[in-house]
Design a protein around this motif. Structure first.
Motif, mmCIF file in Angstrom:
data_model
loop_
_atom_site.group_PDB
_atom_site.id
_atom_site.type_symbol
_atom_site.label_atom_id
_atom_site.label_comp_id
_atom_site.label_asym_id
_atom_site.label_seq_id
_atom_site.Cartn_x
_atom_site.Cartn_y
_atom_site.Cartn_z
ATOM 1 N N MET A 13 2.742 -0.346 25.320
ATOM 2 C CA MET A 13 3.868 -0.971 24.607
ATOM 3 C C MET A 13 4.260 -0.101 23.414
ATOM 4 O O MET A 13 3.447 0.240 22.571
ATOM 5 C CB MET A 13 3.451 -2.362 24.128
ATOM 6 N N SER A 14 5.535 0.303 23.363
ATOM 7 C CA SER A 14 6.002 1.156 22.289
ATOM 8 C C SER A 14 6.262 0.339 21.033
ATOM 9 O O SER A 14 6.565 -0.852 21.096
ATOM 10 C CB SER A 14 7.292 1.885 22.711
ATOM 11 N N ARG A 15 6.140 0.999 19.892
ATOM 12 C CA ARG A 15 6.395 0.351 18.611
ATOM 13 C C ARG A 15 7.528 1.072 17.910
ATOM 14 O O ARG A 15 7.685 2.287 18.042
ATOM 15 C CB ARG A 15 5.137 0.390 17.744
ATOM 16 N N ASP A 16 8.316 0.315 17.156
ATOM 17 C CA ASP A 16 9.473 0.902 16.482
ATOM 18 C C ASP A 16 9.064 1.820 15.345
ATOM 19 O O ASP A 16 9.719 2.823 15.071
ATOM 20 C CB ASP A 16 10.387 -0.200 15.942
ATOM 21 N N LYS A 17 7.968 1.459 14.643
ATOM 22 C CA LYS A 17 7.562 2.219 13.462
ATOM 23 C C LYS A 17 6.192 2.835 13.640
ATOM 24 O O LYS A 17 5.329 2.285 14.327
ATOM 25 C CB LYS A 17 7.531 1.306 12.231
ATOM 26 N N LYS A 18 6.011 3.966 12.999
ATOM 27 C CA LYS A 18 4.686 4.548 12.849
ATOM 28 C C LYS A 18 4.317 4.491 11.378
ATOM 29 O O LYS A 18 5.177 4.677 10.502
ATOM 30 C CB LYS A 18 4.656 5.993 13.353
ATOM 31 N N PHE A 19 3.030 4.254 11.111
ATOM 32 C CA PHE A 19 2.575 4.048 9.745
ATOM 33 C C PHE A 19 1.558 5.115 9.354
ATOM 34 O O PHE A 19 0.632 5.421 10.111
ATOM 35 C CB PHE A 19 1.937 2.667 9.596
ATOM 36 N N ALA A 20 1.740 5.669 8.154
ATOM 37 C CA ALA A 20 0.807 6.655 7.600
ATOM 38 C C ALA A 20 0.325 6.165 6.237
ATOM 39 O O ALA A 20 1.142 5.835 5.368
ATOM 40 C CB ALA A 20 1.465 8.026 7.458
ATOM 41 N N LEU A 21 -0.980 6.114 6.059
ATOM 42 C CA LEU A 21 -1.573 5.724 4.780
ATOM 43 C C LEU A 21 -2.162 6.967 4.127
ATOM 44 O O LEU A 21 -2.976 7.667 4.735
ATOM 45 C CB LEU A 21 -2.677 4.685 5.007
ATOM 46 N N VAL A 22 -1.732 7.235 2.902
ATOM 47 C CA VAL A 22 -2.214 8.404 2.159
ATOM 48 C C VAL A 22 -2.867 7.922 0.873
ATOM 49 O O VAL A 22 -2.228 7.271 0.044
ATOM 50 C CB VAL A 22 -1.065 9.381 1.818
ATOM 51 N N THR A 23 -4.133 8.245 0.683
ATOM 52 C CA THR A 23 -4.824 7.840 -0.545
ATOM 53 C C THR A 23 -4.633 8.905 -1.632
ATOM 54 O O THR A 23 -4.395 10.073 -1.342
ATOM 55 C CB THR A 23 -6.323 7.639 -0.294
ATOM 56 N N GLY A 24 -4.730 8.472 -2.873
ATOM 57 C CA GLY A 24 -4.677 9.406 -4.000
ATOM 58 C C GLY A 24 -3.301 10.003 -4.227
ATOM 59 O O GLY A 24 -3.140 11.227 -4.174
ATOM 60 N N CYS A 25 -2.312 9.149 -4.509
ATOM 61 C CA CYS A 25 -0.927 9.616 -4.643
ATOM 62 C C CYS A 25 -0.429 9.597 -6.086
ATOM 63 O O CYS A 25 0.711 9.180 -6.366
ATOM 64 C CB CYS A 25 -0.011 8.792 -3.754
ATOM 65 N N GLY A 26 -1.286 10.032 -7.008
ATOM 66 C CA GLY A 26 -0.873 10.131 -8.400
ATOM 67 C C GLY A 26 0.249 11.134 -8.591
ATOM 68 O O GLY A 26 0.477 12.014 -7.756
ATOM 69 N N LYS A 27 0.939 11.008 -9.698
ATOM 70 C CA LYS A 27 2.091 11.871 -9.974
ATOM 71 C C LYS A 27 1.669 13.335 -10.071
ATOM 72 O O LYS A 27 0.699 13.674 -10.731
ATOM 73 C CB LYS A 27 2.770 11.441 -11.277
ATOM 74 N N GLY A 28 2.413 14.198 -9.392
ATOM 75 C CA GLY A 28 2.188 15.631 -9.483
ATOM 76 C C GLY A 28 1.131 16.171 -8.542
ATOM 77 O O GLY A 28 0.799 17.351 -8.606
ATOM 78 N N GLY A 29 0.604 15.321 -7.654
ATOM 79 C CA GLY A 29 -0.476 15.757 -6.781
ATOM 80 C C GLY A 29 -0.060 15.956 -5.336
ATOM 81 O O GLY A 29 1.096 15.755 -4.948
ATOM 82 N N ILE A 30 -1.037 16.322 -4.517
ATOM 83 C CA ILE A 30 -0.806 16.540 -3.094
ATOM 84 C C ILE A 30 -0.385 15.249 -2.408
ATOM 85 O O ILE A 30 0.507 15.243 -1.560
ATOM 86 C CB ILE A 30 -2.085 17.109 -2.434
ATOM 87 N N GLY A 31 -1.034 14.131 -2.756
ATOM 88 C CA GLY A 31 -0.730 12.863 -2.099
ATOM 89 C C GLY A 31 0.730 12.468 -2.234
ATOM 90 O O GLY A 31 1.355 12.000 -1.275
ATOM 91 N N GLU A 32 1.277 12.641 -3.427
ATOM 92 C CA GLU A 32 2.687 12.318 -3.650
ATOM 93 C C GLU A 32 3.579 13.146 -2.729
ATOM 94 O O GLU A 32 4.527 12.627 -2.123
ATOM 95 C CB GLU A 32 3.056 12.574 -5.111
ATOM 96 N N ALA A 33 3.266 14.436 -2.604
ATOM 97 C CA ALA A 33 4.052 15.315 -1.730
ATOM 98 C C ALA A 33 3.907 14.904 -0.265
ATOM 99 O O ALA A 33 4.876 14.952 0.507
ATOM 100 C CB ALA A 33 3.608 16.758 -1.922
ATOM 101 N N LEU A 34 2.720 14.466 0.130
ATOM 102 C CA LEU A 34 2.489 14.059 1.516
ATOM 103 C C LEU A 34 3.288 12.811 1.883
ATOM 104 O O LEU A 34 3.921 12.755 2.947
ATOM 105 C CB LEU A 34 1.001 13.815 1.747
ATOM 106 N N VAL A 35 3.270 11.788 1.029
ATOM 107 C CA VAL A 35 4.012 10.565 1.378
ATOM 108 C C VAL A 35 5.513 10.832 1.401
ATOM 109 O O VAL A 35 6.239 10.258 2.220
ATOM 110 C CB VAL A 35 3.689 9.381 0.427
#
Length: 294
Positions: A1-23
């Motif tokens: 069964m196909s889903r309309d959305k895919k979900f990605a969870l990224v931890t550690g998304c403080g300002k100016g970091g890698i996480g922010e860029a990833l999300v």
């Protein structure tokens, strides 16, 4: 069964970091990206760009369980991508870029580092594996060249990353029956705020490495050549969205030469190179002189 959305969870998304860029990159590619920041950490940079975020402390079991309950409702029990990026949380500012010789290391401080860098990802996988299996998803663990080479003054950080790498290797094998992929990112130096938190660190008084006090001070205050965190994020996201991502994905400044030497050179090549680069002969000469005069 196909889903309309895919979900990605990224931890550690403080300002100016890698996480922010990833999300931001996942969002740009049409993925429903979910960010986490520490409880009481500023999240205005995420709210301003319309990114969904939740508070999370990966060192706290109840915090992880609470996040799982919220996400299960939001995603209907699926999680396509988990990025364990919360490796240097601002919760422990004394550990950000913890730079110190191995024999002068504060072991209790490093215990907290392992709580974040190693046990944090383990805790996330422990509680989110069911959602990942339902989605036949991908786990992305953000590793480092420090976990591959004996970079001077980084014994504790290097050890935590090496532990994460080997955990990921076994996890990749064990998750394969469920069609869950595990991608370990071997990161070079990426342009973030991490090094700024370590610029005042000094060798302890009486250290055997005292002859390198000035070198050490210059090292923690250095401005290395880095890869843009947005360029890095683009490459990591692309790899994580592949049907069969690489087991180890090397990206970022210096990873090319390090990967080559790690594959084709003898194991102690780093001893030879770093002994010269970090002027360890100063320590040897001072030690021999001290013994001679004793």
């Amino acid at each position: 069964m196909s889903r309309d959305k895919k979900f990605a969870l990224v931890t550690g998304c403080g300002k100016g970091g890698i996480g922010e860029a990833l999300v931001q990159e996942y969002t740009r590619r049409g993925i429903f990206a979910i960010a986490t920041v520490l409880p009481n950490e500023n999240s205005d940079h995420l709210t301003a760009t319309g990114i969904t975020w939740f508070p999370l402390d990966v060192t706290n079991e109840e915090s992880v369980i609470s996040l799982k309950e919220k996400l299960s409702s939001l995603t209907d029990g699926y999680l396509d991508i988990l990025v364990n990026n919360a490796v240097m949380l601002t919760l422990y500012r004394d550990l950000l870029g913890y730079t110190m010789t191995a024999i002068d290391t504060d072991v209790e401080a490093v215990r907290r580092m392992f709580e974040v860098n190693v046990f944090g990802p383990m805790r996330m996988v422990r509680h989110f594996h069911g959602m990942l299996i339902e989605a036949a998803g991908t786990i992305v663990n953000i590793g480092s060249i420090g976990g591959v080479v004996p970079y001077m003054y980084g014994a504790s950080y290097n050890a935590s990353k090496a532990a994460l790498h080997h955990y990921s290797n076994t996890l990749r094998l064990e998750m394969s029956p469920f069609n869950v992929k595990v991608l370990t990112v071997i990161s070079g130096e990426v342009g973030t705020n991490i090094l700024k938190n370590d610029v005042h660190r000094e060798l302890p008084e009486g250290s055997y490495y005292e002859p390198l006090a000035d070198d050490f001070r210059n090292h923690v205050q250095r401005t290395p050549k880095t890869t843009s965190r947005f360029e890095y994020a683009s490459k990591v996201v692309s790899q994580s969205l592949r049907p069969s991502p690489a087991p180890w994905f090397w990206t970022g400044s210096a990873t090319g030469i390090i990967r080559f030497l790690d594959m084709f050179a003898w194991r102690t090549i780093w001893d030879f190179l770093f002994y010269r680069e970090f002027n360890l002969n100063k320590v040897r000469e001072a030690h021999l002189t001290k013994k001679k005069n004793a």
